[in-house]
Design an enzyme around this catalytic site. Structure first.
Site, short mmCIF file in Angstrom:
data_model
loop_
_atom_site.label_atom_id
_atom_site.label_comp_id
_atom_site.label_asym_id
_atom_site.label_seq_id
_atom_site.Cartn_x
_atom_site.Cartn_y
_atom_site.Cartn_z
N SER A 121 -10.97 127.44 78.49
CA SER A 121 -12.41 127.59 78.73
C SER A 121 -13.24 126.69 77.82
O SER A 121 -12.79 126.29 76.75
CB SER A 121 -12.82 129.04 78.51
OG SER A 121 -11.96 129.92 79.19
N1 SAH Z 1 -9.18 131.90 77.42
C1 SAH Z 1 -8.13 131.14 78.04
C2 SAH Z 1 -8.42 131.06 79.53
C3 SAH Z 1 -7.25 130.68 80.34
S1 SAH Z 1 -7.54 130.64 82.09
C4 SAH Z 1 -8.13 129.75 77.43
O1 SAH Z 1 -9.21 129.31 77.00
O2 SAH Z 1 -7.10 129.10 77.38
C5 SAH Z 1 -7.15 132.27 82.57
C6 SAH Z 1 -5.72 132.70 82.37
O3 SAH Z 1 -5.58 134.02 82.95
C7 SAH Z 1 -4.67 131.83 83.05
O4 SAH Z 1 -3.74 131.41 82.10
C8 SAH Z 1 -4.03 132.75 84.09
O5 SAH Z 1 -2.65 132.51 84.30
C9 SAH Z 1 -4.28 134.12 83.47
N2 SAH Z 1 -4.24 135.24 84.42
C10 SAH Z 1 -4.71 135.31 85.69
N3 SAH Z 1 -4.50 136.53 86.22
C11 SAH Z 1 -3.89 137.27 85.25
C12 SAH Z 1 -3.41 138.61 85.17
N4 SAH Z 1 -3.52 139.46 86.19
N5 SAH Z 1 -2.84 139.02 84.01
C13 SAH Z 1 -2.71 138.19 82.95
N6 SAH Z 1 -3.14 136.90 82.96
C14 SAH Z 1 -3.73 136.45 84.09
#
Ligand code: SAH
Length: 213
Positions: free
Chosen positions: A65
């Site tokens: 993000s």
């Molecule tokens: N704050 C993180 C955002 C990553 S994007 C950063 O800055 O790196 C969101 C993440 O949520 C992805 O890696 C995706 O695989 C994960 N995600 C999506 N659905 C999910 C779920 N049901 N449980 C756990 N993780 C999930």
């Protein structure tokens, strides 16, 4: 090749220009962003661009993000030193590291094995606070470690996170992006007479997926 000093300068600039100048004023939050080396959580080829005002792909159609978005959500959580925090969607692990510097203990769930393994590896090499990572579907929270003082969801939900709100302590706070025609970050607060909710800002997140990957 850039040195440690360049990254430190880039971090300071990021904090001043992207965070402080846009209303992130919580000192503990700003300090955490000055400390965590974002360049280690993105493609190494980016160099100090890792501190740009932007999200970046981290593979598997997921993104790290934008720093401001993370800061806005984390500031709204008002994390205290003794708080236990649950994060849904570890992704790169960058936000996990930020949270760990603000809380007593962080619990973070990631659905994609490759990202879970990558984040575990990087976080293991850094001086962070206490972090517990789990591979799996976080949409229903982490029941065996509940309740949590704070919960942060990093992927877009379609409805009010009822199961997660059930895992919140009294006085607890939860932030999550919710998509209903438009997408907004919501803050939920658990009070004696129920849950109150406020819209914080417009946003754009990858969708939260249900079930195992
Ligand atoms: N704050 C993180 C955002 C990553 S994007 C950063 O800055 O790196 C969101 C993440 O949520 C992805 O890696 C995706 O695989 C994960 N995600 C999506 N659905 C999910 C779920 N049901 N449980 C756990 N993780 C999930």
């Amino acid at each position: 090749m850039e040195g440690i000093v360049d990254y430190k300068i880039a971090r300071k600039r990021m904090v001043n220009e992207q965070l402080f100048n846009r209303g992130i004023t919580d000192r503990r939050v700003l300090k955490a962003f000055l400390t965590v080396p974002r360049h280690l959580f993105v493609d190494p080829g980016l160099g100090s661009k890792a501190y740009d005002d932007s999200s970046f792909p981290i593979g598997y159609s997921q993104t790290i993000s934008q720093p401001y978005t993370i800061a806005l959500m984390v500031q709204a959580l008002q994390i205290a030193e003794n708080d236990r925090v649950l994060e849904i969607g570890t992704g790169s692990g960058y936000q996990t590291a930020i949270l760990s510097l603000l809380a007593k203990e962080v619990f973070s769930i990631e659905r994609l094995k490759v990202l879970f393994e990558k984040a575990s590896k990087i976080l293991g090499t850094l001086k962070t606070g206490r972090i517990n990572l789990k591979l799996g579907d976080g949409s229903l929270g982490w029941q065996s470690r509940a309740p949590f003082d704070r919960i942060i969801v990093s992927a877009s939900m379609k409805e009010k996170p009822v199961e997660l709100l059930n895992q919140l302590t009294d006085g607890g706070r939860l932030v999550a992006p919710i998509y209903r025609g438009t997408e907004n970050i919501f803050l939920f607060t658990k009070e004696q007479n129920g849950i109150s909710q406020t819209k914080i800002a417009k946003c754009s997140f990858v969708p939260l997926k249900r079930g195992e990957a």
